[in-house]
Motif scaffolding. Structure first.
Motif, PDB file in Angstrom:
ATOM      1  N   ALA A  77       0.819  -1.219   0.000  1.00  0.00           N
ATOM      2  CA  ALA A  77       0.000   0.000   0.000  1.00  0.00           C
ATOM      3  C   ALA A  77       0.851   1.266   0.000  1.00  0.00           C
ATOM      4  N   THR A  78       2.117   1.143   0.377  1.00  0.00           N
ATOM      5  CA  THR A  78       2.973   2.321   0.502  1.00  0.00           C
ATOM      6  C   THR A  78       3.977   2.472  -0.631  1.00  0.00           C
ATOM      7  N   MET A  79       4.237   1.397  -1.387  1.00  0.00           N
ATOM      8  CA  MET A  79       5.287   1.457  -2.402  1.00  0.00           C
ATOM      9  C   MET A  79       4.779   1.390  -3.837  1.00  0.00           C
ATOM     10  N   TYR A  80       3.693   0.672  -4.080  1.00  0.00           N
ATOM     11  CA  TYR A  80       3.284   0.416  -5.464  1.00  0.00           C
ATOM     12  C   TYR A  80       3.016   1.686  -6.267  1.00  0.00           C
ATOM     13  N   VAL A  81       2.154   2.559  -5.774  1.00  0.00           N
ATOM     14  CA  VAL A  81       1.763   3.731  -6.555  1.00  0.00           C
ATOM     15  C   VAL A  81       2.941   4.670  -6.804  1.00  0.00           C
ATOM     16  N   PRO A  82       3.723   5.052  -5.772  1.00  0.00           N
ATOM     17  CA  PRO A  82       4.856   5.946  -6.068  1.00  0.00           C
ATOM     18  C   PRO A  82       5.886   5.331  -7.004  1.00  0.00           C
ATOM     19  N   VAL A  83       6.143   4.039  -6.863  1.00  0.00           N
ATOM     20  CA  VAL A  83       7.111   3.390  -7.749  1.00  0.00           C
ATOM     21  C   VAL A  83       6.577   3.344  -9.175  1.00  0.00           C
ATOM     22  N   ALA A  84       5.294   3.021  -9.324  1.00  0.00           N
ATOM     23  CA  ALA A  84       4.686   2.981 -10.659  1.00  0.00           C
ATOM     24  C   ALA A  84       4.722   4.360 -11.320  1.00  0.00           C
ATOM     25  N   VAL A  85       4.427   5.395 -10.552  1.00  0.00           N
ATOM     26  CA  VAL A  85       4.458   6.758 -11.099  1.00  0.00           C
ATOM     27  C   VAL A  85       5.877   7.147 -11.487  1.00  0.00           C
ATOM     28  N   ASP A  86       6.842   6.779 -10.661  1.00  0.00           N
ATOM     29  CA  ASP A  86       8.223   7.114 -10.984  1.00  0.00           C
ATOM     30  C   ASP A  86       8.700   6.367 -12.225  1.00  0.00           C
ATOM     31  N   ALA A  87       8.289   5.105 -12.340  1.00  0.00           N
ATOM     32  CA  ALA A  87       8.686   4.311 -13.498  1.00  0.00           C
ATOM     33  C   ALA A  87       8.130   4.886 -14.790  1.00  0.00           C
ATOM     34  N   SER A  88       6.987   5.552 -14.711  1.00  0.00           N
ATOM     35  CA  SER A  88       6.346   6.082 -15.918  1.00  0.00           C
ATOM     36  C   SER A  88       6.649   7.555 -16.165  1.00  0.00           C
ATOM     37  N   VAL A 146      -2.509   8.271 -15.125  1.00  0.00           N
ATOM     38  CA  VAL A 146      -3.595   9.173 -14.753  1.00  0.00           C
ATOM     39  C   VAL A 146      -4.648   8.424 -13.940  1.00  0.00           C
ATOM     40  N   ALA A 147      -5.048   7.245 -14.402  1.00  0.00           N
ATOM     41  CA  ALA A 147      -6.054   6.449 -13.696  1.00  0.00           C
ATOM     42  C   ALA A 147      -5.559   6.045 -12.312  1.00  0.00           C
ATOM     43  N   LEU A 148      -4.279   5.716 -12.218  1.00  0.00           N
ATOM     44  CA  LEU A 148      -3.702   5.321 -10.935  1.00  0.00           C
ATOM     45  C   LEU A 148      -3.730   6.482  -9.950  1.00  0.00           C
ATOM     46  N   LEU A 149      -3.393   7.677 -10.421  1.00  0.00           N
ATOM     47  CA  LEU A 149      -3.385   8.850  -9.556  1.00  0.00           C
ATOM     48  C   LEU A 149      -4.796   9.286  -9.175  1.00  0.00           C
ATOM     49  N   VAL A 150      -5.729   9.171 -10.085  1.00  0.00           N
ATOM     50  CA  VAL A 150      -7.123   9.506  -9.771  1.00  0.00           C
ATOM     51  C   VAL A 150      -7.639   8.592  -8.659  1.00  0.00           C
ATOM     52  N   ALA A 151      -7.326   7.312  -8.761  1.00  0.00           N
ATOM     53  CA  ALA A 151      -7.753   6.361  -7.732  1.00  0.00           C
ATOM     54  C   ALA A 151      -7.105   6.671  -6.391  1.00  0.00           C
ATOM     55  N   GLU A 152      -5.837   7.074  -6.430  1.00  0.00           N
ATOM     56  CA  GLU A 152      -5.134   7.417  -5.194  1.00  0.00           C
ATOM     57  C   GLU A 152      -5.721   8.682  -4.571  1.00  0.00           C
ATOM     58  N   VAL A 174     -15.427  16.869  -2.198  1.00  0.00           N
ATOM     59  CA  VAL A 174     -14.415  16.810  -1.130  1.00  0.00           C
ATOM     60  C   VAL A 174     -13.148  17.504  -1.620  1.00  0.00           C
ATOM     61  N   LYS A 175     -12.782  18.588  -0.974  1.00  0.00           N
ATOM     62  CA  LYS A 175     -11.592  19.356  -1.364  1.00  0.00           C
ATOM     63  C   LYS A 175     -10.437  19.038  -0.425  1.00  0.00           C
ATOM     64  N   LEU A 176      -9.331  18.623  -1.013  1.00  0.00           N
ATOM     65  CA  LEU A 176      -8.122  18.358  -0.233  1.00  0.00           C
ATOM     66  C   LEU A 176      -7.386  19.670   0.039  1.00  0.00           C
ATOM     67  N   PRO A 177      -6.619  19.741   1.113  1.00  0.00           N
ATOM     68  CA  PRO A 177      -5.858  20.966   1.407  1.00  0.00           C
ATOM     69  C   PRO A 177      -4.942  21.348   0.245  1.00  0.00           C
ATOM     70  N   ASP A 178      -4.685  22.622   0.085  1.00  0.00           N
ATOM     71  CA  ASP A 178      -3.840  23.096  -1.014  1.00  0.00           C
ATOM     72  C   ASP A 178      -2.440  22.497  -0.964  1.00  0.00           C
ATOM     73  N   ASP A 179      -1.957  22.218   0.248  1.00  0.00           N
ATOM     74  CA  ASP A 179      -0.605  21.679   0.385  1.00  0.00           C
ATOM     75  C   ASP A 179      -0.599  20.162   0.537  1.00  0.00           C
ATOM     76  N   ALA A 180      -1.723  19.515   0.239  1.00  0.00           N
ATOM     77  CA  ALA A 180      -1.810  18.062   0.367  1.00  0.00           C
ATOM     78  C   ALA A 180      -0.868  17.380  -0.615  1.00  0.00           C
ATOM     79  N   LEU A 181      -0.051  16.462  -0.110  1.00  0.00           N
ATOM     80  CA  LEU A 181       0.917  15.746  -0.922  1.00  0.00           C
ATOM     81  C   LEU A 181       0.276  14.518  -1.566  1.00  0.00           C
ATOM     82  N   ILE A 182       0.789  14.152  -2.714  1.00  0.00           N
ATOM     83  CA  ILE A 182       0.303  12.942  -3.365  1.00  0.00           C
ATOM     84  C   ILE A 182       0.780  11.706  -2.621  1.00  0.00           C
ATOM     85  N   PHE A 183       2.005  11.770  -2.108  1.00  0.00           N
ATOM     86  CA  PHE A 183       2.575  10.630  -1.379  1.00  0.00           C
ATOM     87  C   PHE A 183       3.042  11.068   0.005  1.00  0.00           C
ATOM     88  N   PRO A 184       2.102  11.397   0.892  1.00  0.00           N
ATOM     89  CA  PRO A 184       2.480  11.862   2.234  1.00  0.00           C
ATOM     90  C   PRO A 184       2.967  10.713   3.115  1.00  0.00           C
TER      91      PRO A 184
END
Length: 285
Positions: A77-88, A146-152, A174-184
């Motif tokens: 849950a903590t590695m897949y999405v950031p690694v996939a985004v970095d790979a792409s 894009v689909a992966l990030l939308v789901a996240e 639902v509005k996230l904070p302006d400084d909300a990180l994608i991978f906090p």
């Protein structure tokens, strides 16, 4: 499979020792040549190992191995999405961990690199602007990313609003904070989810290395994903200046590092098509 047989630290030590010996012999034999003791300096024909800063440029995975690595991390849950985004995308680790949701546009299919994390002794972890004008850039995304990030983002919106998974609601409200990180950073036991708290970069790299080792990619470091991304694009014929602009690098440096990998180039293809094809392979589509 493109894996390192020895660790980066061992390779750096070998390179340093080899270069030291090379310099000593070269200096001695150059003196002997100058004094006429020998006809020529044989050390002039001996190639040095790369310096420590260049010792790992050759580590790059092919598409099949990259897919195995990325898909192998799906249970995490903590590695897949950031690694996939970095790979792409080929972004630097500290750029990746500094991404905010405000930098992402699912409509335009882009991610903006506006900042990077910096580890300092005096101030601890903080943000800084990109080092050069090349670093500040907008990266085109493929449909899978894009689909992966939308789901996240939807996961974060559910956390923000306290909405359980599976409940059908209009998350656009639902509005996230302006400084909300994608991978906090993940909250500890008894702590609330802090959308603006960044992950520790060193800890993230160590976690990746453990995960990669467990999947059979011993010696493959997180920053090698960046070189892998660039190499695969260049192998497919995407122009050097286009790839350099995408990863925020100097074309000359990129080409020099690419040449060290000695990869085979194939037919020219538009970058948009290549990125979508590459992503489809990574995500197993």
């Amino acid at each position: 499979m493109a894996k390192a047989l020895i660790s980066k630290a061992d390779l750096e030590r070998i390179a340093l020792q080899d270069n030291h010996v090379h310099r000593c012999f070269n200096s001695s034999l150059s003196t002997a040549e100058r004094k006429g003791i020998i006809a020529s300096n044989p050390m002039a024909r001996i190639e040095q190992l790369p310096s420590a800063g260049e010792s790992d440029h050759g580590l790059a995975l092919d598409e099949a191995d990259l897919k195995s690595l990325v898909t192998g991390l799906k249970p995490s849950a903590t590695m897949y999405v950031p690694v996939a985004v970095d790979a792409s995308t080929g972004v630097r680790r500290n750029e990746l961990l500094a991404f905010r949701w405000a930098d992402f546009s699912d409509g335009a299919k882009t991610l903006k690199v506006e900042r990077a994390l910096e580890i300092t002794k005096k101030f601890g972890l903080r943000y800084k602007p990109p080092k050069t004008w090349r670093g500040k850039r907008t990266i085109a995304l493929d449909d899978c990313t894009v689909a992966l990030l939308v789901a996240e983002r939807e996961k974060h919106q559910r956390i923000m609003a306290g909405i359980p998974d599976g409940a059908e609601v209009d998350l656009t409200l639902v509005k996230l904070p302006d400084d909300a990180l994608i991978f906090p950073a993940r909250p500890g036991a008894g702590q609330d989810f802090d959308f603006a708290k960044p992950r520790d970069p060193s800890g993230f790299s160590k976690a990746f290395r453990r995960a990669a080792d467990a999947l059979g990619f011993a010696g493959f470091e997180f920053h090698h994903l960046r070189g892998t991304h660039a190499t695969l694009l260049l192998d497919k014929g995407v122009p050097v200046h286009t790839v350099a602009e995408r990863i925020g690098d100097d074309p000359a440096v990129l080409l020099r590092n690419y040449a060290k990998r000695k990869r085979k180039q194939t037919a020219d293809t538009s970058v948009a098509t290549v990125i979508n094809d590459l992503s489809a392979g990574i995500f197993g589509s």
